[in-house]
Scaffold this motif. Structure first.
Motif, PDB file in Angstrom:
ATOM      1  N   GLU A  21       0.810  -1.220   0.000  1.00 22.52           N
ATOM      2  CA  GLU A  21       0.000   0.000   0.000  1.00 22.52           C
ATOM      3  C   GLU A  21       0.841   1.266   0.000  1.00 22.52           C
ATOM      4  N   THR A  22       1.987   1.262   0.721  1.00 24.70           N
ATOM      5  CA  THR A  22       2.819   2.473   0.823  1.00 24.70           C
ATOM      6  C   THR A  22       4.272   2.120   0.534  1.00 24.70           C
ATOM      7  N   PRO A  23       4.776   2.441  -0.661  1.00 20.39           N
ATOM      8  CA  PRO A  23       4.048   3.046  -1.772  1.00 20.39           C
ATOM      9  C   PRO A  23       3.129   2.022  -2.434  1.00 20.39           C
ATOM     10  N   HIS A  24       2.090   2.510  -3.100  1.00 22.79           N
ATOM     11  CA  HIS A  24       1.151   1.594  -3.751  1.00 22.79           C
ATOM     12  C   HIS A  24       1.841   0.944  -4.947  1.00 22.79           C
ATOM     13  N   CYS A  25       2.074  -0.368  -4.834  1.00 25.58           N
ATOM     14  CA  CYS A  25       2.809  -1.057  -5.893  1.00 25.58           C
ATOM     15  C   CYS A  25       2.567  -2.559  -5.792  1.00 25.58           C
ATOM     16  N   ARG A  26       2.976  -3.251  -6.852  1.00 30.11           N
ATOM     17  CA  ARG A  26       3.027  -4.716  -6.850  1.00 30.11           C
ATOM     18  C   ARG A  26       4.470  -5.088  -7.186  1.00 30.11           C
ATOM     19  N   TRP A  27       5.149  -5.672  -6.225  1.00 30.29           N
ATOM     20  CA  TRP A  27       6.561  -6.017  -6.375  1.00 30.29           C
ATOM     21  C   TRP A  27       6.653  -7.523  -6.592  1.00 30.29           C
ATOM     22  N   ALA A  28       7.182  -7.922  -7.754  1.00 28.60           N
ATOM     23  CA  ALA A  28       7.317  -9.337  -8.098  1.00 28.60           C
ATOM     24  C   ALA A  28       8.791  -9.706  -8.107  1.00 28.60           C
ATOM     25  N   ASN A  29       9.140 -10.706  -7.312  1.00 32.07           N
ATOM     26  CA  ASN A  29      10.526 -11.129  -7.140  1.00 32.07           C
ATOM     27  C   ASN A  29      10.688 -12.593  -7.475  1.00 32.07           C
ATOM     28  N   ALA A  30      11.876 -12.973  -7.942  1.00 32.30           N
ATOM     29  CA  ALA A  30      12.220 -14.390  -8.033  1.00 32.30           C
ATOM     30  C   ALA A  30      12.325 -14.922  -6.602  1.00 32.30           C
ATOM     31  N   THR A  31      11.443 -15.854  -6.239  1.00 31.62           N
ATOM     32  CA  THR A  31      11.300 -16.312  -4.855  1.00 31.62           C
ATOM     33  C   THR A  31      11.488 -17.820  -4.785  1.00 31.62           C
ATOM     34  N   THR A  32      12.250 -18.282  -3.826  1.00 29.50           N
ATOM     35  CA  THR A  32      12.488 -19.723  -3.694  1.00 29.50           C
ATOM     36  C   THR A  32      11.210 -20.443  -3.273  1.00 29.50           C
ATOM     37  N   HIS A  40      -3.759   3.505 -12.185  1.00 35.42           N
ATOM     38  CA  HIS A  40      -2.946   3.216 -13.366  1.00 35.42           C
ATOM     39  C   HIS A  40      -1.527   2.896 -12.902  1.00 35.42           C
ATOM     40  N   MET A  41      -1.018   1.750 -13.387  1.00 36.90           N
ATOM     41  CA  MET A  41       0.257   1.246 -12.913  1.00 36.90           C
ATOM     42  C   MET A  41       1.251   1.149 -14.072  1.00 36.90           C
ATOM     43  N   LEU A  42       2.503   1.485 -13.781  1.00 35.42           N
ATOM     44  CA  LEU A  42       3.584   1.356 -14.746  1.00 35.42           C
ATOM     45  C   LEU A  42       4.533   0.260 -14.286  1.00 35.42           C
ATOM     46  N   GLU A  43       4.900  -0.631 -15.207  1.00 33.31           N
ATOM     47  CA  GLU A  43       5.824  -1.715 -14.880  1.00 33.31           C
ATOM     48  C   GLU A  43       7.251  -1.311 -15.219  1.00 33.31           C
ATOM     49  N   LEU A  44       8.139  -1.451 -14.221  1.00 32.58           N
ATOM     50  CA  LEU A  44       9.562  -1.204 -14.401  1.00 32.58           C
ATOM     51  C   LEU A  44      10.335  -2.455 -14.010  1.00 32.58           C
ATOM     52  N   VAL A  45      11.518  -2.637 -14.592  1.00 33.69           N
ATOM     53  CA  VAL A  45      12.308  -3.843 -14.381  1.00 33.69           C
ATOM     54  C   VAL A  45      13.366  -3.604 -13.320  1.00 33.69           C
ATOM     55  N   LEU A  46      13.455  -4.556 -12.378  1.00 32.94           N
ATOM     56  CA  LEU A  46      14.452  -4.566 -11.318  1.00 32.94           C
ATOM     57  C   LEU A  46      15.384  -5.760 -11.520  1.00 32.94           C
ATOM     58  N   PRO A  47      16.470  -5.840 -10.778  1.00 33.26           N
ATOM     59  CA  PRO A  47      17.268  -7.074 -10.820  1.00 33.26           C
ATOM     60  C   PRO A  47      16.432  -8.257 -10.325  1.00 33.26           C
ATOM     61  N   GLN A  69       8.668   3.640 -18.799  1.00 36.05           N
ATOM     62  CA  GLN A  69      10.044   3.955 -19.149  1.00 36.05           C
ATOM     63  C   GLN A  69      10.512   5.149 -18.337  1.00 36.05           C
ATOM     64  N   THR A  70      11.713   5.025 -17.782  1.00 34.00           N
ATOM     65  CA  THR A  70      12.340   6.135 -17.068  1.00 34.00           C
ATOM     66  C   THR A  70      13.124   6.979 -18.068  1.00 34.00           C
ATOM     67  N   ARG A  71      13.875   7.910 -17.565  1.00 29.95           N
ATOM     68  CA  ARG A  71      14.698   8.735 -18.457  1.00 29.95           C
ATOM     69  C   ARG A  71      15.745   7.905 -19.195  1.00 29.95           C
ATOM     70  N   THR A  72      16.124   6.757 -18.600  1.00 26.12           N
ATOM     71  CA  THR A  72      17.186   5.941 -19.200  1.00 26.12           C
ATOM     72  C   THR A  72      16.679   4.640 -19.809  1.00 26.12           C
ATOM     73  N   GLY A  73      15.379   4.348 -19.696  1.00 27.10           N
ATOM     74  CA  GLY A  73      14.856   3.122 -20.287  1.00 27.10           C
ATOM     75  C   GLY A  73      13.864   2.424 -19.380  1.00 27.10           C
ATOM     76  N   HIS A  74      13.570   1.150 -19.707  1.00 29.11           N
ATOM     77  CA  HIS A  74      12.564   0.361 -19.004  1.00 29.11           C
ATOM     78  C   HIS A  74      13.098  -0.186 -17.677  1.00 29.11           C
ATOM     79  N   GLU A  75      14.407  -0.223 -17.522  1.00 32.37           N
ATOM     80  CA  GLU A  75      15.013  -0.835 -16.344  1.00 32.37           C
ATOM     81  C   GLU A  75      15.449   0.226 -15.339  1.00 32.37           C
ATOM     82  N   VAL A  76      15.275  -0.107 -14.051  1.00 35.24           N
ATOM     83  CA  VAL A  76      15.596   0.821 -12.981  1.00 35.24           C
ATOM     84  C   VAL A  76      17.104   0.939 -12.777  1.00 35.24           C
ATOM     85  N   TYR A  77      17.832  -0.131 -13.075  1.00 31.26           N
ATOM     86  CA  TYR A  77      19.278  -0.143 -12.828  1.00 31.26           C
ATOM     87  C   TYR A  77      20.027  -0.325 -14.151  1.00 31.26           C
TER      88      TYR A  77
END
Length: 205
Positions: free
Chosen positions: A40-51, A120-127, A169-177
């Protein structure tokens, strides 16, 4: 698209399911799955590679599915109770599978359990993961490619709508890093906030 929408509506599946542009941003490591968690704070859906061992099997369900030789198989999961399916007709999945196969869409279109939130949600790529971030919190990000659609009946007519999830997309692309840089620590929600704030993406609370 309207033929596809009509199948969802006819089988009363339109209130629960939509379609998703099947895609992947990275190879999920062995013995892990991509698991999404809503915050909820921040409002997001975080998807991780999880064992496998870290997943509560009593509080998880498939979120996005692709058609395989063995039926619809989830390639992304959600940490939340299994949604109620009583109104969806039993023949829906078989008919949808036939439609996708006949039109050679098995690797193009996925089946998604939709979230009918108004945000409205924007998807960005993390490691080794992604984050769907509320646009009201996404500084300097712009929408690029639509990734989901949902269906409804309005005045007796079947309608196709864009779901509230798109690639961002951020200023540098779809990926955060930057690829090649050491991966930042991403173990807690605070870690995620710190990474997004450092990248200038997350508005300060």
């Amino acid at each position: 698209m309207r033929d596809l929408a009509a199948r969802f509506v006819r089988h009363h599946a339109d209130t629960l399911f939509g379609i998703h542009l099947a895609h992947a941003h990275f190879a999920v490591p062995d013995k892990t799955v991509l698991l999404g968690v809503n915050h909820e704070t921040p409002h997001c859906r975080w998807a991780n590679a999880t064992t496998f061992q870290a997943i509560d099997l009593n509080n998880v369900h498939g979120h996005v599915f692709v058609l395989t030789d063995h039926g619809f198989h989830p390639y992304e999961y959600q940490a939340s109770p299994v949604p109620d399916l009583p109104q969806v007709e039993d023949t829906f999945l078989a008919e949808l599978a036939g439609f996708l196969s006949r039109n050679k869409l098995e690797t193009v279109v996925g089946l998604q359990i939709i979230d009918r939130h108004p945000f409205h949600m924007l998807e960005l790529v993390l490691p080794q993961g992604t984050v769907m971030l509320d646009v009201s919190n996404a500084n300097g990000c712009v929408p690029t490619r639509q990734t989901g659609w949902k269906f409804e009946v309005e005045n007796g007519e079947v309608r196709v709508y864009q779901a509230n999830e798109v690639h961002g997309q951020t200023r540098t692309g779809h990926e955060v890093y930057n690829k090649g840089d050491p991966h930042p620590r991403l173990e807690t929600l605070q870690d995620l906030e710190d990474v997004l704030a450092k990248a200038g993406i997350l508005f300060a609370a």
